[in-house]
Motif scaffolding. Sequence first.
Motif, PDB file in Angstrom:
ATOM      1  N   LEU A 183      -9.741  16.571  12.797  1.00 21.99           N
ATOM      2  CA  LEU A 183     -11.187  16.349  12.901  1.00 21.99           C
ATOM      3  C   LEU A 183     -11.738  17.458  13.791  1.00 21.99           C
ATOM      4  O   LEU A 183     -11.648  17.401  15.018  1.00 21.99           O
ATOM      5  CB  LEU A 183     -11.488  14.972  13.500  1.00 21.99           C
ATOM      6  N   GLY A 184     -12.291  18.485  13.159  1.00 20.24           N
ATOM      7  CA  GLY A 184     -12.738  19.644  13.942  1.00 20.24           C
ATOM      8  C   GLY A 184     -11.546  20.354  14.537  1.00 20.24           C
ATOM      9  O   GLY A 184     -10.659  20.818  13.813  1.00 20.24           O
ATOM     10  N   ASP A 185     -11.507  20.400  15.882  1.00 16.42           N
ATOM     11  CA  ASP A 185     -10.388  21.041  16.576  1.00 16.42           C
ATOM     12  C   ASP A 185      -9.349  20.035  17.051  1.00 16.42           C
ATOM     13  O   ASP A 185      -8.399  20.408  17.752  1.00 16.42           O
ATOM     14  CB  ASP A 185     -10.908  21.829  17.783  1.00 16.42           C
ATOM     15  N   VAL A 197       0.867  -1.181   0.000  1.00 21.03           N
ATOM     16  CA  VAL A 197       0.000   0.000   0.000  1.00 21.03           C
ATOM     17  C   VAL A 197       0.896   1.220   0.000  1.00 21.03           C
ATOM     18  O   VAL A 197       1.807   1.337   0.829  1.00 21.03           O
ATOM     19  CB  VAL A 197      -0.922   0.006   1.236  1.00 21.03           C
ATOM     20  N   SER A 198       0.683   2.122  -0.943  1.00 20.89           N
ATOM     21  CA  SER A 198       1.536   3.311  -1.061  1.00 20.89           C
ATOM     22  C   SER A 198       1.108   4.380  -0.060  1.00 20.89           C
ATOM     23  O   SER A 198       0.039   4.292   0.573  1.00 20.89           O
ATOM     24  CB  SER A 198       1.448   3.868  -2.478  1.00 20.89           C
ATOM     25  N   LEU A 199       1.933   5.424   0.050  1.00 22.24           N
ATOM     26  CA  LEU A 199       1.612   6.547   0.933  1.00 22.24           C
ATOM     27  C   LEU A 199       0.308   7.215   0.501  1.00 22.24           C
ATOM     28  O   LEU A 199      -0.565   7.497   1.342  1.00 22.24           O
ATOM     29  CB  LEU A 199       2.764   7.558   0.913  1.00 22.24           C
ATOM     30  N   SER A 200       0.145   7.452  -0.781  1.00 25.26           N
ATOM     31  CA  SER A 200      -1.091   8.086  -1.267  1.00 25.26           C
ATOM     32  C   SER A 200      -2.316   7.225  -0.977  1.00 25.26           C
ATOM     33  O   SER A 200      -3.372   7.744  -0.573  1.00 25.26           O
ATOM     34  CB  SER A 200      -0.990   8.341  -2.774  1.00 25.26           C
ATOM     35  N   GLN A 201      -2.193   5.914  -1.167  1.00 25.97           N
ATOM     36  CA  GLN A 201      -3.317   5.028  -0.895  1.00 25.97           C
ATOM     37  C   GLN A 201      -3.674   5.028   0.586  1.00 25.97           C
ATOM     38  O   GLN A 201      -4.863   4.978   0.946  1.00 25.97           O
ATOM     39  CB  GLN A 201      -2.988   3.607  -1.359  1.00 25.97           C
ATOM     40  N   ALA A 202      -2.673   5.088   1.448  1.00 29.89           N
ATOM     41  CA  ALA A 202      -2.937   5.134   2.881  1.00 29.89           C
ATOM     42  C   ALA A 202      -3.671   6.422   3.253  1.00 29.89           C
ATOM     43  O   ALA A 202      -4.626   6.409   4.058  1.00 29.89           O
ATOM     44  CB  ALA A 202      -1.623   5.026   3.660  1.00 29.89           C
ATOM     45  N   ILE A 203      -3.270   7.552   2.668  1.00 27.54           N
ATOM     46  CA  ILE A 203      -3.948   8.830   2.944  1.00 27.54           C
ATOM     47  C   ILE A 203      -5.397   8.774   2.481  1.00 27.54           C
ATOM     48  O   ILE A 203      -6.317   9.200   3.205  1.00 27.54           O
ATOM     49  CB  ILE A 203      -3.198   9.977   2.250  1.00 27.54           C
ATOM     50  N   VAL A 204      -5.622   8.248   1.301  1.00 28.40           N
ATOM     51  CA  VAL A 204      -6.993   8.158   0.770  1.00 28.40           C
ATOM     52  C   VAL A 204      -7.853   7.305   1.685  1.00 28.40           C
ATOM     53  O   VAL A 204      -9.003   7.666   2.006  1.00 28.40           O
ATOM     54  CB  VAL A 204      -6.972   7.579  -0.657  1.00 28.40           C
ATOM     55  N   ARG A 205      -7.352   6.180   2.152  1.00 20.87           N
ATOM     56  CA  ARG A 205      -8.142   5.298   3.016  1.00 20.87           C
ATOM     57  C   ARG A 205      -8.526   5.991   4.327  1.00 20.87           C
ATOM     58  O   ARG A 205      -9.657   5.892   4.793  1.00 20.87           O
ATOM     59  CB  ARG A 205      -7.365   4.007   3.307  1.00 20.87           C
ATOM     60  N   VAL A 206      -7.557   6.700   4.924  1.00 20.19           N
ATOM     61  CA  VAL A 206      -7.831   7.345   6.220  1.00 20.19           C
ATOM     62  C   VAL A 206      -8.796   8.515   6.053  1.00 20.19           C
ATOM     63  O   VAL A 206      -9.774   8.646   6.807  1.00 20.19           O
ATOM     64  CB  VAL A 206      -6.516   7.800   6.871  1.00 20.19           C
ATOM     65  N   VAL A 207      -8.551   9.394   5.090  1.00 18.42           N
ATOM     66  CA  VAL A 207      -9.404  10.568   4.909  1.00 18.42           C
ATOM     67  C   VAL A 207     -10.811  10.143   4.498  1.00 18.42           C
ATOM     68  O   VAL A 207     -11.810  10.719   4.960  1.00 18.42           O
ATOM     69  CB  VAL A 207      -8.775  11.525   3.869  1.00 18.42           C
ATOM     70  N   GLU A 208     -10.916   9.120   3.660  1.00 19.11           N
ATOM     71  CA  GLU A 208     -12.234   8.662   3.228  1.00 19.11           C
ATOM     72  C   GLU A 208     -13.017   8.051   4.382  1.00 19.11           C
ATOM     73  O   GLU A 208     -14.229   8.246   4.498  1.00 19.11           O
ATOM     74  CB  GLU A 208     -12.080   7.652   2.090  1.00 19.11           C
ATOM     75  N   GLY A 216     -13.204  11.193   7.335  1.00 21.38           N
ATOM     76  CA  GLY A 216     -13.775  12.491   7.000  1.00 21.38           C
ATOM     77  C   GLY A 216     -12.904  13.651   7.444  1.00 21.38           C
ATOM     78  O   GLY A 216     -13.360  14.801   7.433  1.00 21.38           O
ATOM     79  N   GLY A 217     -11.651  13.385   7.817  1.00 23.38           N
ATOM     80  CA  GLY A 217     -10.771  14.447   8.305  1.00 23.38           C
ATOM     81  C   GLY A 217     -10.015  15.135   7.184  1.00 23.38           C
ATOM     82  O   GLY A 217     -10.176  14.818   5.990  1.00 23.38           O
ATOM     83  N   VAL A 218      -9.170  16.093   7.574  1.00 17.20           N
ATOM     84  CA  VAL A 218      -8.317  16.845   6.653  1.00 17.20           C
ATOM     85  C   VAL A 218      -6.878  16.447   6.937  1.00 17.20           C
ATOM     86  O   VAL A 218      -6.427  16.482   8.102  1.00 17.20           O
ATOM     87  CB  VAL A 218      -8.494  18.359   6.840  1.00 17.20           C
ATOM     88  N   LEU A 219      -6.126  16.086   5.900  1.00 16.17           N
ATOM     89  CA  LEU A 219      -4.771  15.605   6.099  1.00 16.17           C
ATOM     90  C   LEU A 219      -3.880  16.663   6.736  1.00 16.17           C
ATOM     91  O   LEU A 219      -3.860  17.822   6.320  1.00 16.17           O
ATOM     92  CB  LEU A 219      -4.162  15.177   4.754  1.00 16.17           C
ATOM     93  N   ASP A 220      -3.119  16.222   7.728  1.00 15.92           N
ATOM     94  CA  ASP A 220      -2.091  17.074   8.322  1.00 15.92           C
ATOM     95  C   ASP A 220      -0.724  16.612   7.833  1.00 15.92           C
ATOM     96  O   ASP A 220       0.009  17.366   7.186  1.00 15.92           O
ATOM     97  CB  ASP A 220      -2.186  17.016   9.844  1.00 15.92           C
ATOM     98  N   GLU A 221      -0.372  15.351   8.111  1.00 15.96           N
ATOM     99  CA  GLU A 221       0.885  14.779   7.647  1.00 15.96           C
ATOM    100  C   GLU A 221       0.772  13.258   7.650  1.00 15.96           C
ATOM    101  O   GLU A 221      -0.136  12.684   8.276  1.00 15.96           O
ATOM    102  CB  GLU A 221       2.063  15.221   8.531  1.00 15.96           C
TER     103      GLU A 221
END
Length: 224
Positions: A204-206, A167-178, A181-186
């Motif tokens: 996630l919010g604050d 699983v690539s870095l981009s795929q991991a980000i997509v799975r978590v954000v999807e 529902g959060g906004v990527l930090d790092e």
Amino acid sequence: MPPSPAPRTPAARRPVPAAAVAVMAALALAACSSGTTPAPDDAAPAASPPTTSAASPTPSTPSPEPSAEPSSTPSGTPTPTEPERPTFDPRTERALQTIAAMETTFGAGAFKVEGNGDGAEWKLELAQGDDRLKVKAEADTTGVAPTDTKRDDLDDDDRAALGSARVSLSQAIVRVVESSGGVLDEAELEEDDGTALWKVSVRLGDDDVDYRVDVTTGAVWRDD
């Protein structure tokens, strides 16, 4: 009256020599050749004409002419495409675009990404053979461009972890954000008790929340 002569006894026929027979046969053959060919002996059977097969020979099929048009099917094995995903927030989208652009530019695989407040600048680390590339890039509506690049050695632990990743870095980000529902930090590659994992941090919010992603299966869980 004189006495009558005694009757003559005919002389016995003498056998014809074999040489004379051969001469007469040669003369007869020469005489036959000068005339018409004698009819064949009735006792000799006439030669049968050659037997032909009743089935007609199958005509050979001509080879098809090569098409002038290129084949619509590409040769070789096709490159698998990423599954469709929803459109994320602008910051996450810029991060994914930056990762893809830098991986293509350097022919390397990203294993760390972090951005500034508005997501206009990103820092990445990429593996290129035995080297670690540290790249700064700017991302805006016009595209992505690297602004600074440094190179050093890639350590053995990171090399081994990347070698086992499916699983690539981009795929991991997509799975978590999807899923969150959060906004990527790092996001970056880490080890937990000798096991390689993707660590993805989102807002996630604050709150800042960390998630883990299995590099082999893609399983996602929240790191509480």
